[in-house]
Each structure stands twice: as structure tokens, then as C-alpha cells.
Design a protein around this motif. Structure first.
Motif, PDB file in Angstrom:
ATOM      1  N   GLU A 184       0.681  -1.101   0.091  1.00  0.00           N
ATOM      2  CA  GLU A 184       0.016  -0.142   0.086  1.00  0.00           C
ATOM      3  C   GLU A 184       0.908   1.124   0.059  1.00  0.00           C
ATOM      4  N   MET A 185       0.351   2.389  -0.180  1.00  0.00           N
ATOM      5  CA  MET A 185       1.091   3.493  -0.386  1.00  0.00           C
ATOM      6  C   MET A 185       0.097   4.873   0.121  1.00  0.00           C
ATOM      7  N   ASN A 186       0.978   5.810   0.927  1.00  0.00           N
ATOM      8  CA  ASN A 186       0.290   6.842   1.194  1.00  0.00           C
ATOM      9  C   ASN A 186       0.174   7.812   0.152  1.00  0.00           C
ATOM     10  N   HIS A 187      -1.088   8.222  -0.249  1.00  0.00           N
ATOM     11  CA  HIS A 187      -1.698   8.904  -1.680  1.00  0.00           C
ATOM     12  C   HIS A 187      -1.379  10.356  -1.550  1.00  0.00           C
ATOM     13  N   TRP A 188      -0.778  11.014  -0.314  1.00  0.00           N
ATOM     14  CA  TRP A 188      -0.422  12.324  -0.191  1.00  0.00           C
ATOM     15  C   TRP A 188       1.105  12.413  -0.217  1.00  0.00           C
ATOM     16  N   TYR A 189       1.722  11.531   0.537  1.00  0.00           N
ATOM     17  CA  TYR A 189       3.140  11.565   0.443  1.00  0.00           C
ATOM     18  C   TYR A 189       3.845  10.139   0.238  1.00  0.00           C
ATOM     19  N   PRO A 190       3.843   9.824  -1.183  1.00  0.00           N
ATOM     20  CA  PRO A 190       4.161   8.595  -1.519  1.00  0.00           C
ATOM     21  C   PRO A 190       5.687   8.532  -1.620  1.00  0.00           C
ATOM     22  N   PHE A 726       5.734  -1.333  11.490  1.00  0.00           N
ATOM     23  CA  PHE A 726       5.611  -0.036  11.616  1.00  0.00           C
ATOM     24  C   PHE A 726       4.665   0.662  10.562  1.00  0.00           C
ATOM     25  N   ALA A 727       5.297   0.156   9.319  1.00  0.00           N
ATOM     26  CA  ALA A 727       4.288   0.733   8.140  1.00  0.00           C
ATOM     27  C   ALA A 727       4.606   0.099   6.811  1.00  0.00           C
ATOM     28  N   PHE A 728       3.722  -0.317   5.983  1.00  0.00           N
ATOM     29  CA  PHE A 728       4.357  -0.674   4.428  1.00  0.00           C
ATOM     30  C   PHE A 728       4.532   0.365   3.778  1.00  0.00           C
ATOM     31  N   ASP A 729       3.912   1.676   4.057  1.00  0.00           N
ATOM     32  CA  ASP A 729       4.079   2.962   3.255  1.00  0.00           C
ATOM     33  C   ASP A 729       5.137   3.801   3.680  1.00  0.00           C
ATOM     34  N   GLU A 730       5.944   3.481   4.658  1.00  0.00           N
ATOM     35  CA  GLU A 730       6.996   4.453   5.179  1.00  0.00           C
ATOM     36  C   GLU A 730       8.212   3.747   5.005  1.00  0.00           C
ATOM     37  N   ARG A 738      11.586  10.759   5.333  1.00  0.00           N
ATOM     38  CA  ARG A 738      10.605  10.838   4.097  1.00  0.00           C
ATOM     39  C   ARG A 738       9.137  10.558   4.260  1.00  0.00           C
ATOM     40  N   ALA A 739       8.375  10.870   3.241  1.00  0.00           N
ATOM     41  CA  ALA A 739       6.909  10.947   3.764  1.00  0.00           C
ATOM     42  C   ALA A 739       6.486  11.505   4.759  1.00  0.00           C
ATOM     43  N   THR A 740       5.823  10.940   5.755  1.00  0.00           N
ATOM     44  CA  THR A 740       5.239  11.513   6.785  1.00  0.00           C
ATOM     45  C   THR A 740       6.331  11.562   8.037  1.00  0.00           C
ATOM     46  N   PRO A 741       6.338  12.622   8.951  1.00  0.00           N
ATOM     47  CA  PRO A 741       7.219  12.840   9.995  1.00  0.00           C
ATOM     48  C   PRO A 741       6.736  11.998  11.071  1.00  0.00           C
ATOM     49  N   VAL A 742       7.717  11.443  11.625  1.00  0.00           N
ATOM     50  CA  VAL A 742       7.657  10.712  13.014  1.00  0.00           C
ATOM     51  C   VAL A 742       6.849  11.553  14.077  1.00  0.00           C
ATOM     52  N   THR A 743       7.431  12.891  14.227  1.00  0.00           N
ATOM     53  CA  THR A 743       7.334  13.772  15.258  1.00  0.00           C
ATOM     54  C   THR A 743       6.864  15.279  14.841  1.00  0.00           C
TER      55      THR A 743
END
Length: 786
Positions: A184-190, A726-730, A738-743
């Protein structure tokens, strides 16, 4: 060389033998040398476009009676054909491998997803070279080929900068690839690849970016280039979307289109959808709703808050589906503008499996949280409903909606025994090759039938040899016979189904099935479930279209005959030994597959190291570990040293306001941060972060200490950690997150370390708690919350 003498049985097609030199001087050469002609497809070969939607059930799209408006699917179906009995494998990677090879998923090593591959031949996740892909065959016959979107067939250990790249899309017959290589992938921050090169979009959501739109932009650009430069040359474009798989990310206006549209609930929606399906002719007039899944509440059993939460998640999904179809519409419009649509065999597959039940009974705003046994309350979902679909959510709807989106069939994704997991809508549009407009075809077909259909339409034989490797026979049956013969008898008469122990066998309308597991129960209980104890059901689908009436008691002889046939087919195609393990197989050692990191406990990365998936990154979960780095800064240090995961779960070592920091994000629910007491001075320094795992099981906490040049400068206690994924898309990143920030201490994307990062070393402790214990803990958690 003309087609009359050119053999296409062996690929690559040999070079033509040119004329010999007959003169010393080129001006005296007779006969004149002729230019070497490129390999061309047969004269009448059409363009080919295959579009695949992710995680969509038979009863979701409006083209098949569902509530998700999909005008492009309707347009193509009304000008082409709907196939009402088209089947897939019940889960992602296996369907995609079967689609592109024309062989059953176990025959090509993809009995389950790449992340769960084992050492068994039917499950090793490695396509044998004796099963060339459709792209390899078409390219070998002169087609230009490209893929845009989700590619979930590369062995997990190969998805890194170290390769090998032979089973990436560009090694499997596609000259161009733009997309991602995971579930899967984050569609906003792929996190994407252009070929084999990691890339990130240049635009962001606030600039109007969305992954589905980006994929289609690239597909349209590529098709336009083909038509501009080679207008008489056919092409093959494969467009497998990440949508409508979770996370449901969609522009707000699409979500808002469905406001209040599902307040009537999933039981009533099934009735509405079935009536529409009968009107469309995709099910017969006497079709019944299949039985409801035991343990799933009916709509009137929910509280008002639970109903509101569930309806809002379905509104989101429907908007996501419509948005995706609108992007397909842009591609169709481009083909039409280029004058290419009528001569394009356009295959639109509305699901790689049935609708997904992986959001649990109540749905979730973070599917990874649910998968680790942490459900979201209805109140929590309602309180955060305004954010649904944006970058702060990672949502998935409840099981009840998955069942409704598979109307009129039983069960869901993963359940290969019942049509809710395996039957999806499929549309074929090809004006030059199909006489009827808006027809329905009821012949039984399977995803392995796509390859032989395309090859027959193109006039290309299936090769007996590719790159010197003898080819296994195609196992699918061309659907071309049905295009202009609506009443033609079925040619695909036998088909087995299997996924994580759920099994079925179809033969001339009869179907015997046995369901082994429940998809929203991610692991078994402590008591092992034996395959011999599974109860088989029998259906005559020639009179019972939806598997609504089990007649095994009336026909025990027929049931036994089909059970024997399953054993024969399963033996032929590499299904045995059956394997129902889920979480255990995410651990390479437990599953018995090769792992990029192997037994190494110390890994050093350089500053420019490329991002790693969770399968290729060092495993820090459920164990002690330490991060050490050498840096140089001129003062006022900022940015990320190392990070894994993101907003929905992960950890990061970084500098903020000149201070060394560590953050642990527990599923987006709680972020624990250690900060150095003073900023780091200018100069070269060695920093270290120690994580001392508490032990006592998986998902436990740990003590974090920060060190600068050997001196302890900060600490924090992390009470709980993420036990499974943790995540498929990170990704696991060096020098940036990269992608979404942890913090929220640093921004999205613009968070690279501002100093010089010389190296980073990750040391892993020897106190790892294994997945077998994880499963027991997880099963106990589930039992306590049933």
C-alpha cells in the motif's frame, strides 16, 4: 523479415541475416544494404491497456450495481462488455502475478503476498523464468510497454539499492515503470520509483498533489509520446492503482459528495445493490443474498455513534473509489483524443480481491494500529471525522461495509473459498473487436485468462522459449471466444482456489469450498486449527448463483468427488503443503526465506544511503538496540539523523533547536521524546542513542538514553512499542525522514540534517522476542476483547 517467415515461438526473435558485402567500395555494393527493421507486432495487433483497482468488491462499483459512482467504468461497460463471473485469487500479490503470467498463483511461486513468502515452491514469492510475463512476451514481439502504479511482486529482500533488479518491473518486461513496490502507499506523501531510482513527488498535497492523479499523468504522457513518435506502433500500458486499498486518501470534495449516503446502513445497502445488479443483468433475477457472516453485527445492533462512525468511513471509501475512476476517465479521454481508443483492447478489472475486512468490526483511523490489536472506538472516529481522508489519517472501513461491498456474495478478501473473496467485476472495451455494445457475459473466467486473451487478440502465439528458458504452458483460457458469442458454452471449466488455508474447487457449475479462517482475526488462537477438521460446503452455482444454499448433506457423493478433484488440482499447481500462518511468516527466519540483513547485528550506513522498506531494514522491534553516528555541525544543528516509519508509528533520532532528540511514535496515539539538556556545540561529535528493551514479551517498553561524546545528556521511558509492523508505506531513512514525519518537531519532507553526517551505525541486541511468542500474546489480546 515478413510475418510469413518470422517465428514468434522463441523470444527474443533472432536478428535478421543481412546481405553480405560484394564490393570493396560501398558505392559498388549490390544488392544495396537495407536498414535493419525492428521487430513489429502482427499487422492487426491492438493497443492494450489493463487497469486494476485494489481492494474493491463485486458490489462496490456502480457499473455492477454498487453505491460507488464510477462513471468511467459505466461508460466503458455500456460501450463494451461486463463479465459477471470473473474471478481473482482473494489477495493482492497472487492476483497480480497470475494476471501478468497467465498461470495460477502457486504455479508461479506466489501463493501469498511477498512479505509472507516462505521456502516452499508454491509460496517462495519468486516468479520462475519458465513463466514469462505478458510484458516480456509483448515487448519481445515489438510492443512498447510501461507500468504505472502498484507493483507487489518483487521479492521483499530485493527492494533496496542493492537489488538485484531482475524481478523489478523493468526486469519483467516493462520498459518504463513509475510507481511503488509494496502492499500500500500513502497517496498524499508517496515513496515512489522511476524505473529503479527512488523518487518523491515535486508537489505536495497543498499544491494539489494526489498519487492516483500523478500515476495517470505519467501514463498519459507516456501514451502521448508513443502516439507522437510511433503512431502506427501498438503499446501495452498497465495501470494498477494503489486505490482503493487503505489508507483511504482522497480530496475532501469527493468524500463530501457522499455525505449521508450510507445512513441507511449495510443491511439495507445489500438489498439496494442486489436490486440494481438484477436490473443490470449481472446477476439473475432469482439471485439471493448470501448468508451474513457470523459474528458481524447488523446495522440495527449498532449504537447511533457506531452507525455515524461506520457511515463516515464508508462515505470516505466511496469518494476514494469515485476519484480513482475519474482518473481512469482522464486516460480514456486521452486515448480518445489521440484517436487510439477504438483500437485499444481496454481491460478494466474492478478489484484484485474482494472488499477488505482488515479494518475490523468497527473500522479504524490507523489500520496498523488495528492490526496490532488496538481498536479505535466509535467516539474516537466520530471526533476525528472531519479529518477523514487527509494526511493525518490512515483509515479503513468496518467489516460490515466489506460484506456489503461484496454483495450478493459471502465473505471478503482473503477468503478464497467464497465468491466474496474471489469474484470481481471486469469490463472489456474494444470497439474494433467487439460487435455488441453494453452486453453482459456470464461465462466463468479467472484472472489467468487475461494473458491468453491479449495474445489471441494480438495474433501472437505463446512462446515455447524466452531468453533460452523453456516455458511452462499457459494455464488460463482465452476469453476472446465470448466477445462476439454471448451464449457460447464455458471453456474455463475447472478452477481451484486457495489462500491461507481457505479452499475451493469449481467444476462445471459445481463448487466445493471450505473456509479455514476469519480475515479480521489476523492470527489463530493458541489452539492449532487442523485442515482435516475444516467443514466443506457444496453449491450448485448453475441454480444458486450466490452460494446461498449449502447442499452438501444432500449430495455427499458429489462433495467427495470435488474434494478429490481439489487434491488433484492442488497437487498439479504447487499448493501443498498448505500454510495458514499469518504474522509468523512476516518474520523471514520463521517463514524460511532469505533476508537481506540475515544474522547481522551491526550495520553501518553512509550519509547518502537510500531508503529501505521494513523487510530490508534492520529489525529494531522487540529488542534492545543502539544508534551511533559521527556528525559535524557549525552550530544550531537541525534535522534528521535516522528515522523509521512516520506519523502513524515509528521512531527518529534528530536535532531540534541544536539539541539531540529521540522520538518514539506509538501508532499516532502517543509520542515520547528525549531531549538533550543543552544544544550541541559546533564541531565534530559522536552521538549515541541507546534503547534498552524492558523484555517480558513483545510490544513492551524501553529506557532511552542520549549520549554526546560519551556523556549522557538526556533520557526518556517509552512505555509501549510497536510489536509487529511500523508501516508498509513508510521507510527506514538516513539523514532525512521521508513521507510523513515521526514527530511534529520537524516538518514534512524538509527535514534533512543541516550538518555533515559522516556515518550511522545500528547495533542490535541479542534479546529479540520472536514472532511465535508475539502470536500467542496477540491471540490472548484478541480473546480478551471478543
Amino acid at each position: 523479415m515478413s510475418d510469413a517467415v518470422r517465428s514468434r515461438e522463441r523470444l527474443p526473435i533472432p536478428d535478421e541475416v543481412g546481405a553480405s558485402a560484394t564490393a570493396l567500395d560501398a558505392r559498388d555494393q549490390q544488392p544495396r544494404f537495407e536498414p535493419v527493421q525492428p521487430v513489429r507486432p502482427p499487422e492487426s495487433a491492438p493497443n492494450v491497456v489493463v487497469v486494476l483497482i485494489d481492494d474493491m468488491g463485486f458490489g462496490a462499483p456502480s457499473a455492477f450495481g454498487g453505491p460507488c459512482r464510477m462513471p468511467t467504468a459505466e461508460r466503458l461497460a455500456d460501450d463494451g462488455l461486463r463479465f459477471s463471473r470473473f474471478h481473482v485469487t482473494a489477495i493482492c500479490s497472487p492476483t497480480r502475478q497470475a494476471l501478468l503470467t497467465g498461470r495460477n498463483h502457486h504455479s508461479v511461486g506466489m501463493g501469498v503476498t511477498t512479505e509472507m513468502a516462505s521456502a516452499a515452491p508454491g509460496y517462495n514469492g519468486i516468479r520462475p523464468r519458465s513463466a514469462a510475463t505478458l510484458a516480456q512476451v509483448l515487448r519481445g514481439n515489438g510492443y512498447n510497454t510501461a507500468a504505472f502504479g502498484k507493483w507487489h511482486q518483487t521479492p521483499a529482500r530485493d527492494v533496496s539499492a542493492a537489488g538485484p533488479f531482475d524481478r523489478w518491473p523493468t526486469g519483467e518486461g516493462f520498459e518504463k515503470f513509475y510507481g511503488f513496490l509494496c502492499a500500500e502507499m500513502n497517496h498524499w506523501y508517496p515513496l515512489l520509483f522511476d524505473g529503479t531510482t527512488p523518487v518523491e513527488p515535486s508537489r505536495r498535497p497543498e499544491d494539489g498533489y494526489h498519487l492516483s492523479e500523478d500515476l495517470v499523468d505519467h501514463a498519459i504522457d507516456w501514451v502521448r509520446d508513443q502516439r507522437s513518435l510511433k503512431p502506427d506502433h501498438p503499446f501495452f500500458a498497465y495501470l494498477p492503482f494503489g486505490a482503493t486499498h487503505a489508507p483511504y486518501h482522497v480530496p475532501r470534495e469527493y468524500r463530501d459528495k457522499y455525505r449521508g449516503a450510507f445512513d441507511h446502513g449495510w443491511d439495507r445497502q445489500r438489498e439496494i445493490t442486489l436490486q440494481r445488479q438484477k436490473e443490470l443483468g449481472v446477476v439473475p433475477e432469482d439471485a439471493e443474498l448470501a448468508p451474513w457472516a457470523e459474528g458481524v453485527p447488523h446495522w440495527d445492533e449498532l449504537s447511533a455513534t457506531e452507525q455515524r462512525a461506520a457511515a463516515s468511513l464508508m462515505e470516505l471509501y466511496a469518494g476514494f473509489a469515485e476519484h480513482t475512476d475519474d482518473q481512469v476517465g482522464r486516460l480514456v479521454d486521452a486515448l480518445e483524443e489521440l484517436g487510439a481508443l477504438d483500437d485499444t483492447l481496454f481491460i478494466y478489472i474492478l478489484g484484485d480481491n474482494g472488499a477488505s475486512a482488515e479494518g475490523g468490526l468497527g473500522g479504524t483511523l490507523n489500520e496498523h494500529r488495528f492490526a496490532s490489536g488496538i481498536p479505535d472506538s466509535a467516539e474516537f472516529i466520530v471526533d476525528n471525522a472531519d479529518a477523514l481522508g487527509d494526511a493525518t489519517t490512515h483509515a479503513h472501513y468496518p467489516v460490515g461495509w466489506a460484506l456489503a461491498m461484496n454483495t450478493p456474495y459471502q465473505w471478503t478478501k482473503q477468503v478464497a473459498s467464497h465468491f466474496g473473496g474471489t469474484r470481481d467485476g471486469m469490463i472489456v472495451h474494444w470497439p474494433r473487436g467487439i460487435d455488441e455494445r453494453g452486453g453482459v457475459r456470464h461465462q466463468f473466467h479467472h484472472v489467468i485468462d487475461v494473458v491468453p486473451t491479449v495474445l489471441e487478440a494480438a495474433g501472437i502465439p505463446h512462446p515455447v522459449e524466452v531468453d533460452g528458458i523453456a516455458q511452462k504452458p499457459i494455464e488460463g483460457t482465452s476469453m476472446l471466444y465470448s466477445f462476439n458469442a454471448p451464449d457460447a458454452p464455458d471453456r474455463h471449466r475447472v478452477q481451484y482456489f486457495e489462500m491461507v488455508g481457505n479452499r475451493g474447487i469449481y467444476h462445471d457449475g459445481w463448487m466445493a469450498v471450505t473456509r479455514h479462517g476469519t480475515p479480521w482475526e489476523m492470527v489463530q488462537g493458541e489452539q492449532r486449527r487442523y485442515f482435516d477438521d475444516d467443514e466443506w460446503e457444496l453449491y450448485d452455482t448453475s441454480v444458486d448463483w450466490t452460494q446461498a444454499r449449502d447442499i452438501s448433506a444432500e449430495h455427499p457423493g458429489k462433495l467427495n468427488e470435488l474434494k478429490q478433484l481439489f487434491l488433484v488440482e492442488a497437487g498439479r499447481h504447487g499448493v501443498f503443503p498448505l500454510d495458514d500462518r499469518m504474522t509468523e511468516r512476516e518474520n523471514p527466519k520463521e517463514a524460511g526465506r532469505l533476508d537481506l540483513m540475515g544474522e547481522r547485528r551491526s550495520i553501518t550506513f553512509h550519509a547518502g544511503a537510500k531508503r529501505l522498506t521494513e523487510e530490508t531494514a534492520p529489525n529494531v522491534k522487540n529488542r534492545s538496540h543502539a544508534v551511533t553516528a559521527e556528525i559535524e555541525t557549525g552550530g544550531g544543528a537541525a534535522g534528521v539523523i535516522i528515522a523509521q516509519g512516520g506519523r502513524f508509528g515509528g521512531w527518529s533520532v534528530y536535532f531540534h533547536d541544536g539539541r539531540l532528540c529521540y522520538a518514539y511514535n506509538y501508532f499516532g496515539l502517543d509520542v515520547r521524546t528525549a531531549r538533550a539538556r543543552t544544544p550541541i556545540p559546533a564541531g565534530r561529535h559522536e552521538i549515541r542513542v541507546d534503547f534498552a528493551y524492558h523484555g517480558g514479551g513483545v510490544g513492551q517498553g524501553g529506557d532511552v538514553t542520549l549520549h554526546v561524546d560519551g556523556e549522557q545528556v538526556g533520557e526518556v521511558v517509552v512505555p509501549k512499542t510497536i510489536p509487529y509492523y511500523f508501516a508498509f508505506d513508510e521507510t527506514f531513512d538516513i539523514g532525512v525522514d521521508r513521507a510523513t514525519p515521526v514527530t511534529d518537531d520537524y516538518p514534512v519532507a524538509d527535514n534533512a540534517f543541516t550538518g555533515e553526517l559522516r556515518w550511522v551505525r545500528l547495533d542490535l541486541g541479542d534479546d529479540l522476542h520472536d514472532d511465535a511468542e508475539a502470536d500467542r500474546d496477540r491471540a490472548r489480546f484478541k480473546a480478551a476483547h471478543d
